[in-house]
Design a protein around this motif. Structure first.
Motif, mmCIF file in Angstrom:
data_model
loop_
_atom_site.group_PDB
_atom_site.id
_atom_site.type_symbol
_atom_site.label_atom_id
_atom_site.label_comp_id
_atom_site.label_asym_id
_atom_site.label_seq_id
_atom_site.Cartn_x
_atom_site.Cartn_y
_atom_site.Cartn_z
ATOM 1 N N ARG A 66 0.768 -1.279 -0.069
ATOM 2 C CA ARG A 66 -0.036 0.131 0.142
ATOM 3 C C ARG A 66 0.934 1.408 -0.037
ATOM 4 O O ARG A 66 0.316 2.371 -0.557
ATOM 5 N N ALA A 67 1.926 1.082 0.525
ATOM 6 C CA ALA A 67 2.822 2.454 0.623
ATOM 7 C C ALA A 67 3.421 2.829 -0.755
ATOM 8 O O ALA A 67 3.241 3.805 -0.912
ATOM 9 N N ALA A 68 3.715 1.683 -1.456
ATOM 10 C CA ALA A 68 4.446 1.738 -2.893
ATOM 11 C C ALA A 68 3.122 2.390 -3.922
ATOM 12 O O ALA A 68 3.457 3.523 -4.526
ATOM 13 N N LEU A 69 2.063 1.930 -3.521
ATOM 14 C CA LEU A 69 0.770 2.448 -4.394
ATOM 15 C C LEU A 69 0.393 3.706 -4.087
ATOM 16 O O LEU A 69 0.260 4.712 -4.885
ATOM 17 N N ARG A 70 0.636 4.074 -2.810
ATOM 18 C CA ARG A 70 0.104 5.657 -2.303
ATOM 19 C C ARG A 70 1.147 6.620 -3.008
ATOM 20 O O ARG A 70 0.661 7.413 -3.264
ATOM 21 N N GLN A 71 2.333 6.108 -2.970
ATOM 22 C CA GLN A 71 3.430 7.027 -3.530
ATOM 23 C C GLN A 71 3.029 7.434 -5.282
ATOM 24 O O GLN A 71 3.458 8.378 -5.617
ATOM 25 N N ARG A 80 -4.232 7.696 -9.852
ATOM 26 C CA ARG A 80 -5.443 7.886 -8.835
ATOM 27 C C ARG A 80 -6.750 7.359 -9.520
ATOM 28 O O ARG A 80 -7.509 6.583 -9.096
ATOM 29 N N GLU A 81 -7.111 8.128 -10.653
ATOM 30 C CA GLU A 81 -8.392 7.749 -11.297
ATOM 31 C C GLU A 81 -8.455 6.522 -11.786
ATOM 32 O O GLU A 81 -9.454 5.663 -11.653
ATOM 33 N N ALA A 82 -7.214 5.977 -12.326
ATOM 34 C CA ALA A 82 -6.935 4.425 -13.023
ATOM 35 C C ALA A 82 -7.360 3.442 -11.714
ATOM 36 O O ALA A 82 -8.258 2.573 -11.897
ATOM 37 N N GLN A 155 0.539 16.320 3.175
ATOM 38 C CA GLN A 155 -0.213 17.446 2.370
ATOM 39 C C GLN A 155 -0.631 16.857 1.010
ATOM 40 O O GLN A 155 -1.885 17.313 0.691
ATOM 41 N N ALA A 156 0.099 16.033 0.262
ATOM 42 C CA ALA A 156 -0.519 15.377 -0.770
ATOM 43 C C ALA A 156 -1.520 14.709 -0.796
ATOM 44 O O ALA A 156 -2.445 14.625 -1.609
ATOM 45 N N MET A 157 -1.778 13.918 0.249
ATOM 46 C CA MET A 157 -2.885 13.159 0.628
ATOM 47 C C MET A 157 -4.217 13.990 0.900
ATOM 48 O O MET A 157 -5.000 13.787 0.471
ATOM 49 N N ILE A 158 -3.984 15.052 1.587
ATOM 50 C CA ILE A 158 -4.983 15.978 1.884
ATOM 51 C C ILE A 158 -5.355 16.697 0.688
ATOM 52 O O ILE A 158 -6.567 16.775 0.526
ATOM 53 N N ASP A 159 -4.362 17.260 -0.164
ATOM 54 C CA ASP A 159 -4.648 17.999 -1.489
ATOM 55 C C ASP A 159 -5.313 16.911 -2.623
ATOM 56 O O ASP A 159 -6.117 17.637 -3.457
ATOM 57 N N ALA A 160 -5.482 15.516 -2.185
ATOM 58 C CA ALA A 160 -6.093 14.588 -3.202
ATOM 59 C C ALA A 160 -7.557 14.503 -2.941
ATOM 60 O O ALA A 160 -8.510 13.879 -3.882
ATOM 61 N N GLN A 161 -7.934 15.059 -2.048
ATOM 62 C CA GLN A 161 -9.540 15.051 -1.830
ATOM 63 C C GLN A 161 -10.063 16.691 -1.908
ATOM 64 O O GLN A 161 -9.327 17.571 -1.896
#
Length: 215
Positions: A66-71, A80-82, A155-161
């Motif tokens: 999951r960490a690799a996919l999250r990166q 992300r859309e895929a 911050q990237a995780m926050i910005d994705a929503q």
């Protein structure tokens, strides 16, 4: 049966609120758990993720890294859309099955915990929406402290929503998680009392107009 959606941006405290609501008697259908089930080892979902993103998103034991996919996905909108296109349909089917079982059991209040409710346009599929919110700076601090992530990644995780203000426009109830646990528990208890007074399945408080969907 009253079927509500529970949502909130990352580190808002949504999972804590879900646990509290379960303690009051709600049946919780957890999208995060369904998402894990959707890409469990040996599933078609995981095979589809690997086909799209490569073996680099696998752990040595064949489970999802999951960490690799999250990166990958939190920095790339297309990626992300895929991923969402693979996982969301599977999660939707699993959710429908869980809700059908709850209805068969005669459960009175079912709450689907869906982090990306508004992002995927599901808010009108429910009898009402509960939003858990906290200031962005507070959420950033929680991610860094509890997950041990660098501030830039958090911050990237926050910005994705979607921003919280946009989600508030489509919520029926907002739980403000900017204080201590006791204050949060009091809000959840008050909300539960309100839910018990609502006719099942309708009517519910009138929603505000849908938020602008322009990116």
């Amino acid at each position: 049966m009253l079927h509500l959606a529970l949502t909130g941006n990352i580190a808002s405290g949504k999972s804590t609120v879900a646990t509290m609501l379960a303690g009051h008697g709600a049946t919780i259908v957890d999208a995060d758990q369904l998402a894990r089930d959707a890409v469990a080892a040996g599933t078609p979902g995981l095979a589809a993720v690997v086909a799209r993103f490569g073996d680099g998103v696998l752990q040595p034991d064949g489970t999802l890294d999951r960490a690799a996919l999250r990166q990958i996905v939190f920095r790339d909108t297309t990626a992300r859309e895929a991923l969402n296109g693979i996982v969301h349909p599977i999660v939707g089917r699993l959710r429908d099955e869980a809700v059908a079982h709850a209805r068969t059991r005669g459960d009175q209040v079912v709450i689907s915990d869906i982090p990306l409710l508004f992002e995927v346009g599901l808010e009108r599929a429910f009898d009402g929406v509960i939003l858990v919110d906290a200031p962005a700076a507070q959420r950033l601090d929680r991610i860094v402290r509890t997950r041990g992530l660098p501030a830039a990644e958090a911050q990237a995780m926050i910005d994705a929503q979607w921003p919280s203000d946009r989600k508030r426009q489509g919520a029926n109830w907002v739980i403000e998680n900017d204080g201590d646990l006791m204050a949060l528990e009091a809000q959840v208890a008050a909300l539960w009392s309100t839910l018990l007074t609502l006719p099942k399945p309708r009517p519910l408080p009138q929603r505000a107009p849908a938020a602008d969907t322009t990116p």
